[in-house]
Design a protein around this motif. Sequence first.
Motif, PDB file in Angstrom:
ATOM      1  N   ARG A 154       0.872  -1.162   0.000  1.00  0.00           N
ATOM      2  CA  ARG A 154       0.000   0.000   0.000  1.00  0.00           C
ATOM      3  C   ARG A 154       0.914   1.218   0.000  1.00  0.00           C
ATOM      4  O   ARG A 154       1.676   1.427   0.934  1.00  0.00           O
ATOM      5  N   PRO A 155       0.867   2.020  -1.040  1.00  0.00           N
ATOM      6  CA  PRO A 155       1.838   3.115  -1.146  1.00  0.00           C
ATOM      7  C   PRO A 155       1.582   4.224  -0.147  1.00  0.00           C
ATOM      8  O   PRO A 155       0.445   4.437   0.298  1.00  0.00           O
ATOM      9  N   GLU A 156       2.654   4.921   0.207  1.00  0.00           N
ATOM     10  CA  GLU A 156       2.495   6.116   1.015  1.00  0.00           C
ATOM     11  C   GLU A 156       1.778   7.186   0.199  1.00  0.00           C
ATOM     12  O   GLU A 156       1.755   7.148  -1.032  1.00  0.00           O
ATOM     13  N   ARG A 157       1.203   8.162   0.886  1.00  0.00           N
ATOM     14  CA  ARG A 157       0.396   9.170   0.205  1.00  0.00           C
ATOM     15  C   ARG A 157       1.191   9.899  -0.882  1.00  0.00           C
ATOM     16  O   ARG A 157       0.699  10.121  -1.980  1.00  0.00           O
ATOM     17  N   GLY A 158       2.446  10.234  -0.577  1.00  0.00           N
ATOM     18  CA  GLY A 158       3.252  10.951  -1.551  1.00  0.00           C
ATOM     19  C   GLY A 158       3.492  10.134  -2.812  1.00  0.00           C
ATOM     20  O   GLY A 158       3.428  10.665  -3.929  1.00  0.00           O
ATOM     21  N   THR A 159       3.768   8.836  -2.636  1.00  0.00           N
ATOM     22  CA  THR A 159       3.975   7.958  -3.783  1.00  0.00           C
ATOM     23  C   THR A 159       2.700   7.827  -4.596  1.00  0.00           C
ATOM     24  O   THR A 159       2.720   7.902  -5.830  1.00  0.00           O
ATOM     25  N   ARG A 160       1.576   7.637  -3.906  1.00  0.00           N
ATOM     26  CA  ARG A 160       0.298   7.497  -4.601  1.00  0.00           C
ATOM     27  C   ARG A 160      -0.040   8.755  -5.406  1.00  0.00           C
ATOM     28  O   ARG A 160      -0.510   8.686  -6.538  1.00  0.00           O
ATOM     29  N   THR A 161       0.239   9.906  -4.805  1.00  0.00           N
ATOM     30  CA  THR A 161      -0.049  11.162  -5.496  1.00  0.00           C
ATOM     31  C   THR A 161       0.821  11.336  -6.728  1.00  0.00           C
ATOM     32  O   THR A 161       0.342  11.709  -7.805  1.00  0.00           O
ATOM     33  N   ARG A 162       2.108  11.059  -6.590  1.00  0.00           N
ATOM     34  CA  ARG A 162       3.024  11.233  -7.717  1.00  0.00           C
ATOM     35  C   ARG A 162       2.694  10.286  -8.865  1.00  0.00           C
ATOM     36  O   ARG A 162       2.829  10.646 -10.034  1.00  0.00           O
ATOM     37  N   LEU A 163       2.249   9.078  -8.538  1.00  0.00           N
ATOM     38  CA  LEU A 163       1.928   8.100  -9.568  1.00  0.00           C
ATOM     39  C   LEU A 163       0.469   8.191 -10.016  1.00  0.00           C
ATOM     40  O   LEU A 163       0.032   7.398 -10.860  1.00  0.00           O
ATOM     41  N   GLU A 164      -0.264   9.135  -9.454  1.00  0.00           N
ATOM     42  CA  GLU A 164      -1.657   9.356  -9.831  1.00  0.00           C
ATOM     43  C   GLU A 164      -2.464   8.062  -9.727  1.00  0.00           C
ATOM     44  O   GLU A 164      -3.189   7.668 -10.649  1.00  0.00           O
ATOM     45  N   MET A 165      -2.330   7.402  -8.566  1.00  0.00           N
ATOM     46  CA  MET A 165      -2.991   6.125  -8.334  1.00  0.00           C
ATOM     47  C   MET A 165      -4.329   6.323  -7.636  1.00  0.00           C
ATOM     48  O   MET A 165      -4.532   7.302  -6.918  1.00  0.00           O
ATOM     49  N   ALA A 166      -5.227   5.357  -7.855  1.00  0.00           N
ATOM     50  CA  ALA A 166      -6.500   5.353  -7.146  1.00  0.00           C
ATOM     51  C   ALA A 166      -6.250   5.119  -5.658  1.00  0.00           C
ATOM     52  O   ALA A 166      -5.225   4.558  -5.260  1.00  0.00           O
ATOM     53  N   LYS A 167      -7.185   5.531  -4.845  1.00  0.00           N
ATOM     54  CA  LYS A 167      -6.998   5.510  -3.401  1.00  0.00           C
ATOM     55  C   LYS A 167      -6.643   4.130  -2.864  1.00  0.00           C
ATOM     56  O   LYS A 167      -5.766   3.984  -2.018  1.00  0.00           O
TER      57      LYS A 167
END
Length: 219
Positions: A170-183
């Motif tokens: 489960r990615p950290e918030r910063g990683t998820r944001t940078r990769l434009e991933m779904a929640k």
Amino acid sequence: MLGEIHAGHWRAGDQVPSENELVRRFGVARMTVNRAIRELAAEGVLTRSQGAGTFVAATKYQSTLVDIKSIADEIRARGHEHEAAVLKLGAVKADAALAAEMEVAVGATLYHSVILHRENGLPIQLEERWVNPAQAPDYLKQDFVHSTPNEYLVRAAPLSRVEYRIEARRPERGTRTRLEMAKDEPCLVLHRRTFSRGVVASVANLYHPAGRYQFSGYF
């Protein structure tokens, strides 16, 4: 049919024309059309839904595990455009865990980079890497917008051994944001340690959105 998909005429989620229409369009036998659809479905290019029809599958970009290739080369080999954004590039001091993995003393200077790679404008890989300065002394002088760390390291520190593991996180918030991933989308992480001349040259964590990326390989 692949040409229609690669040209963007048929996009992910679009319904593919009926077999009869494909026969007329391409001037081939229906048996040929049916076989092509079956083969593309087996390769994950198309999806078939009984009673609904055949659809273009969501793209999952592939990376090989057998060869250590530049992400830029992989993207260009698919006929797509690679773009890189350098988020961090500098020197850091090794903590105990990193020193053990890099096989250096605690507090030793390492080079550190964080680079976001995009494929046709879509984030596909977040690369975080630590490099042994003794193996790649000019690492911080490189222009990683127009080349990749892998391309430089292959020249500066030729590979003698590679260790890797893959895990879903489960990615950290910063990683998820940078990769434009779904929640709730998981992240595929390739952890890779490379050696040159018997010495650790680099350690990298490569983060990928699981919904649009997969690893493959063969021996």
